[in-house]
Design a protein around this motif. Structure first.
Motif, PDB file in Angstrom:
ATOM      1  N   THR A 177       0.345  -1.476   0.219  1.00  0.00           N
ATOM      2  CA  THR A 177      -0.318   0.477   0.128  1.00  0.00           C
ATOM      3  C   THR A 177       1.045   1.351  -0.278  1.00  0.00           C
ATOM      4  O   THR A 177       2.198   1.297   0.841  1.00  0.00           O
ATOM      5  CB  THR A 177      -1.214  -0.057   1.111  1.00  0.00           C
ATOM      6  N   SER A 223      -1.031   0.200  -5.543  1.00  0.00           N
ATOM      7  CA  SER A 223      -1.166  -0.965  -4.999  1.00  0.00           C
ATOM      8  C   SER A 223      -2.890  -1.166  -5.348  1.00  0.00           C
ATOM      9  O   SER A 223      -3.137  -2.790  -5.376  1.00  0.00           O
ATOM     10  CB  SER A 223      -1.156  -0.960  -3.649  1.00  0.00           C
ATOM     11  N   ASN A 224      -3.792  -0.185  -5.763  1.00  0.00           N
ATOM     12  CA  ASN A 224      -4.887  -0.724  -6.091  1.00  0.00           C
ATOM     13  C   ASN A 224      -5.300  -1.249  -7.859  1.00  0.00           C
ATOM     14  O   ASN A 224      -6.466  -1.058  -8.256  1.00  0.00           O
ATOM     15  CB  ASN A 224      -5.731   0.587  -5.850  1.00  0.00           C
TER      16      ASN A 224
END
Length: 225
Positions: A91, A118-119
């Protein structure tokens, strides 16, 4: 008396050229004919016409682009089995995925890369065409360099670099980011960009907003779990 050859239709001329011309000359004929017809339409509808030298130059560029794409499409490629999930960076961190495309017996190669967070949201993507002949190892090294420069120019700090070249990953030893060997995961998007770069002149990049043809690959590959 009117010469009969002046009464031949354009379709007839095309059929004749199809029989008498060699493939490379036929390609030139088709591009020139299309360029002349396009210029004629611009003159009729927009009252704009290009000088002959510009018309010939444009036709040469179109033909060169077509021939380059044909070499690219006929070049052998290695297929890999894509894993079922994407390994996201921690993250708040960014990952750079890069790849290169090399065509045998060609004096150029290209690199491509994509930077997701990270998404799975892509911050940027790029491709660059290099005018030299190098080995796949050197080409993938250039891909890593191009990707890091692209990230730096946009103010992005890269924590992870991922490519399908194990030797390139092994040669990276730095405290700034870690190198990951990926035999085909996210490099699906990077590979697509590298292949696109072969038919592209110079450097192209996209920040935040991606073209539709690239977005489809991103949606397929970047699926966080």
């Amino acid at each position: 008396m009117v010469d009969k050859c002046c009464q031949v239709s354009f379709n007839g001329v095309c059929l004749f050229m199809l029989e008498v011309l060699k493939p490379h000359n036929l390609e030139l004929f088709c591009v020139l004919a299309w360029s002349i017809w396009k210029d004629r339409n611009n003159l009729v509808h927009n009252d704009i016409s290009k000088p002959l030298n510009e018309l010939l130059e444009d036709a040469s560029l179109y033909l060169a682009g077509f021939q380059r794409c044909r070499v690219i499409n006929s070049a052998p490629t290695t297929k890999v089995s894509a894993p079922t999930s994407w390994s996201a960076p921690p993250t708040g961190e960014l990952k750079l995925n890069v790849d290169a495309a090399v065509v045998e017996q060609a004096d150029f190669f290209s690199t491509g890369g994509v930077i997701p967070n990270s998404n799975g949201v892509v911050l940027g993507a790029f491709c660059r065409r290099h005018f030299s002949s190098v080995s796949p190892f050197i080409a993938k090294g250039h891909a890593m360099r191009d990707g890091l420069l692209f990230a730096a120019e946009n103010g992005w700090r890269i924590q992870m670099v991922e490519t399908d070249a194990l030797k390139v990953v092994s040669s990276v030893k730095t405290k700034c980011f870690s190198g990951l060997h990926d035999p085909g995961l996210l490099t699906g998007v990077a590979h697509t960009l590298a292949r696109f770069g072969l038919a592209n002149d110079g450097f192209s990049s996209w920040v935040e907003s991606l073209p539709s043809w690239l977005s489809s690959f991103v949606c397929t590959d970047f699926l966080p779990v």
